[in-house]
Design a protein around this motif. Structure first.
Motif, PDB file in Angstrom:
ATOM      1  N   ASN A 169     -13.756 -17.262  55.664  1.00 46.30           N
ATOM      2  CA  ASN A 169     -12.784 -16.339  56.305  1.00 46.30           C
ATOM      3  C   ASN A 169     -12.106 -16.583  57.412  1.00 46.30           C
ATOM      4  OD1 ASN A 169     -13.531 -14.237  54.029  1.00 46.30           O
ATOM      5  ND2 ASN A 169     -15.260 -13.902  55.267  1.00 46.30           N
ATOM      6  N   GLU A 170     -12.322 -18.009  57.716  1.00 45.05           N
ATOM      7  CA  GLU A 170     -11.742 -18.500  59.098  1.00 45.05           C
ATOM      8  C   GLU A 170     -10.948 -19.821  58.638  1.00 45.05           C
ATOM      9  OE1 GLU A 170     -10.255 -19.018  62.633  1.00 45.05           O
ATOM     10  OE2 GLU A 170     -11.703 -17.438  62.185  1.00 45.05           O
ATOM     11  N   ARG A 171      -9.580 -19.882  58.833  1.00 49.72           N
ATOM     12  CA  ARG A 171      -8.673 -21.193  58.711  1.00 49.72           C
ATOM     13  C   ARG A 171      -9.027 -22.219  59.579  1.00 49.72           C
ATOM     14  NH1 ARG A 171      -4.057 -18.252  61.644  1.00 49.72           N
ATOM     15  NH2 ARG A 171      -3.791 -19.545  63.338  1.00 49.72           N
ATOM     16  N   ASP A 172      -9.159 -23.327  59.520  1.00 50.29           N
ATOM     17  CA  ASP A 172      -9.337 -24.284  60.094  1.00 50.29           C
ATOM     18  C   ASP A 172     -10.627 -24.504  60.818  1.00 50.29           C
ATOM     19  OD1 ASP A 172      -6.273 -24.737  60.009  1.00 50.29           O
ATOM     20  OD2 ASP A 172      -5.961 -23.936  61.744  1.00 50.29           O
ATOM     21  N   CYS A 173     -11.548 -23.995  59.778  1.00 55.46           N
ATOM     22  CA  CYS A 173     -13.066 -23.946  60.364  1.00 55.46           C
ATOM     23  C   CYS A 173     -13.471 -25.616  60.219  1.00 55.46           C
ATOM     24  CB  CYS A 173     -13.633 -23.485  59.289  1.00 55.46           C
ATOM     25  SG  CYS A 173     -15.383 -22.553  59.805  1.00 55.46           S
ATOM     26  N   ASP A 174     -14.186 -26.088  61.214  1.00 51.58           N
ATOM     27  CA  ASP A 174     -14.476 -27.546  61.105  1.00 51.58           C
ATOM     28  C   ASP A 174     -15.654 -27.881  60.485  1.00 51.58           C
ATOM     29  OD1 ASP A 174     -12.442 -28.086  63.180  1.00 51.58           O
ATOM     30  OD2 ASP A 174     -13.883 -27.930  64.939  1.00 51.58           O
ATOM     31  N   ALA A 175     -16.653 -26.931  60.156  1.00 48.28           N
ATOM     32  CA  ALA A 175     -17.512 -26.729  59.168  1.00 48.28           C
ATOM     33  C   ALA A 175     -18.475 -25.640  59.079  1.00 48.28           C
ATOM     34  CB  ALA A 175     -18.725 -27.922  60.073  1.00 48.28           C
ATOM     35  N   THR A 195     -25.047 -28.625  56.863  1.00 52.14           N
ATOM     36  CA  THR A 195     -23.654 -28.452  57.571  1.00 52.14           C
ATOM     37  C   THR A 195     -22.711 -29.075  56.578  1.00 52.14           C
ATOM     38  OG1 THR A 195     -24.711 -28.649  59.788  1.00 52.14           O
ATOM     39  CG2 THR A 195     -22.341 -29.020  59.322  1.00 52.14           C
ATOM     40  N   VAL A 196     -21.734 -28.273  56.313  1.00 51.86           N
ATOM     41  CA  VAL A 196     -20.598 -28.822  55.447  1.00 51.86           C
ATOM     42  C   VAL A 196     -19.523 -28.892  56.102  1.00 51.86           C
ATOM     43  CG1 VAL A 196     -19.187 -28.299  53.314  1.00 51.86           C
ATOM     44  CG2 VAL A 196     -21.640 -27.315  53.393  1.00 51.86           C
ATOM     45  N   PRO A 197     -19.022 -30.368  56.250  1.00 53.19           N
ATOM     46  CA  PRO A 197     -17.933 -30.801  57.141  1.00 53.19           C
ATOM     47  C   PRO A 197     -16.512 -30.620  56.883  1.00 53.19           C
ATOM     48  CG  PRO A 197     -19.127 -32.696  56.186  1.00 53.19           C
ATOM     49  CD  PRO A 197     -19.581 -31.451  55.489  1.00 53.19           C
ATOM     50  N   ASP A 198     -16.519 -29.567  56.182  1.00 52.55           N
ATOM     51  CA  ASP A 198     -15.027 -29.334  55.945  1.00 52.55           C
ATOM     52  C   ASP A 198     -14.804 -27.831  55.568  1.00 52.55           C
ATOM     53  OD1 ASP A 198     -12.533 -29.242  55.279  1.00 52.55           O
ATOM     54  OD2 ASP A 198     -12.364 -30.676  53.472  1.00 52.55           O
ATOM     55  N   GLY A 199     -14.108 -26.894  56.108  1.00 54.90           N
ATOM     56  CA  GLY A 199     -14.042 -25.680  56.001  1.00 54.90           C
ATOM     57  C   GLY A 199     -13.433 -25.540  54.496  1.00 54.90           C
ATOM     58  N   LYS A 238     -18.188 -23.191  62.420  1.00 52.82           N
ATOM     59  CA  LYS A 238     -18.132 -23.836  63.703  1.00 52.82           C
ATOM     60  C   LYS A 238     -16.701 -24.672  63.788  1.00 52.82           C
ATOM     61  CE  LYS A 238     -20.359 -27.524  65.928  1.00 52.82           C
ATOM     62  NZ  LYS A 238     -19.187 -28.246  66.748  1.00 52.82           N
ATOM     63  N   LYS A 239     -16.259 -24.363  64.896  1.00 54.78           N
ATOM     64  CA  LYS A 239     -14.784 -24.725  65.102  1.00 54.78           C
ATOM     65  C   LYS A 239     -14.706 -25.091  66.682  1.00 54.78           C
ATOM     66  CE  LYS A 239     -10.013 -23.381  65.025  1.00 54.78           C
ATOM     67  NZ  LYS A 239      -8.873 -22.591  64.564  1.00 54.78           N
ATOM     68  N   GLY A 240     -14.897 -26.365  66.708  1.00 60.13           N
ATOM     69  CA  GLY A 240     -15.182 -27.061  68.033  1.00 60.13           C
ATOM     70  C   GLY A 240     -16.423 -26.689  68.604  1.00 60.13           C
TER      71      GLY A 240
END
Length: 141
Positions: free
Chosen positions: A72-78, A98-102, A125-127
């Motif tokens: 539900n979050e755009r530009d999620c890093d992981a 940890t999945v490294p791409d939103g 996770k974002k930043g």
């Protein structure tokens, strides 16, 4: 129209001069207006809590459990996935993937102990920032 352009571009005009009424339909931003818009966008995102993912399914599959979700979050890093063993005293949440791409929306967690119930929760996770945790969902391989 040409005289309006010449007047707007004359040497004594300033960057803050108003746009002539004949150009009122022109929506192109000047440097100062574009900078102000970018600053407003950055300020509106600052301090905004990240949206948590939503777990949609935990399904028994190939000696483990397959977890799927909606991000539900755009530009999620992981997406960070945590798991605990349900009904086992002293079992705490632990990060298990940890999945490294939103843009990825699933993960297979295996091998797992057959007949044991596992509960999952996720967060974006974002930043250096994290969303709140998602809903929790359980499954038994």
């Amino acid at each position: 129209m040409a005289s309006a352009l010449v007047a707007a571009c004359s040497s004594d005009s300033k960057p803050t001069d108003p746009i002539p009424a004949s150009d009122a339909g022109n929506t192109e931003q000047t440097g100062n207006e574009a900078d102000a818009g970018a600053e407003e966008d950055a300020e509106s995102d600052a301090g905004k809590a990240l949206a948590a993912p939503t777990i949609t399914m935990v399904m028994k599959m190939a000696g483990g459990l397959h977890v799927t979700w909606t991000n539900n979050e755009r530009d999620c890093d992981a997406i960070e996935g945590e798991r605990k063993t349900k009904g086992t005293p002293g079992t705490d949440w632990a990060v298990v993937f940890t999945v490294p791409d939103g843009t990825v929306d699933n993960k297979h967690d295996a091998p797992l102990q057959a007949g044991t119930t596992y509960t999952y929760r996720l967060r974006c996770k974002k930043g250096a920032d994290y969303s709140p945790y998602s809903n929790e969902m359980s499954g038994t391989p």
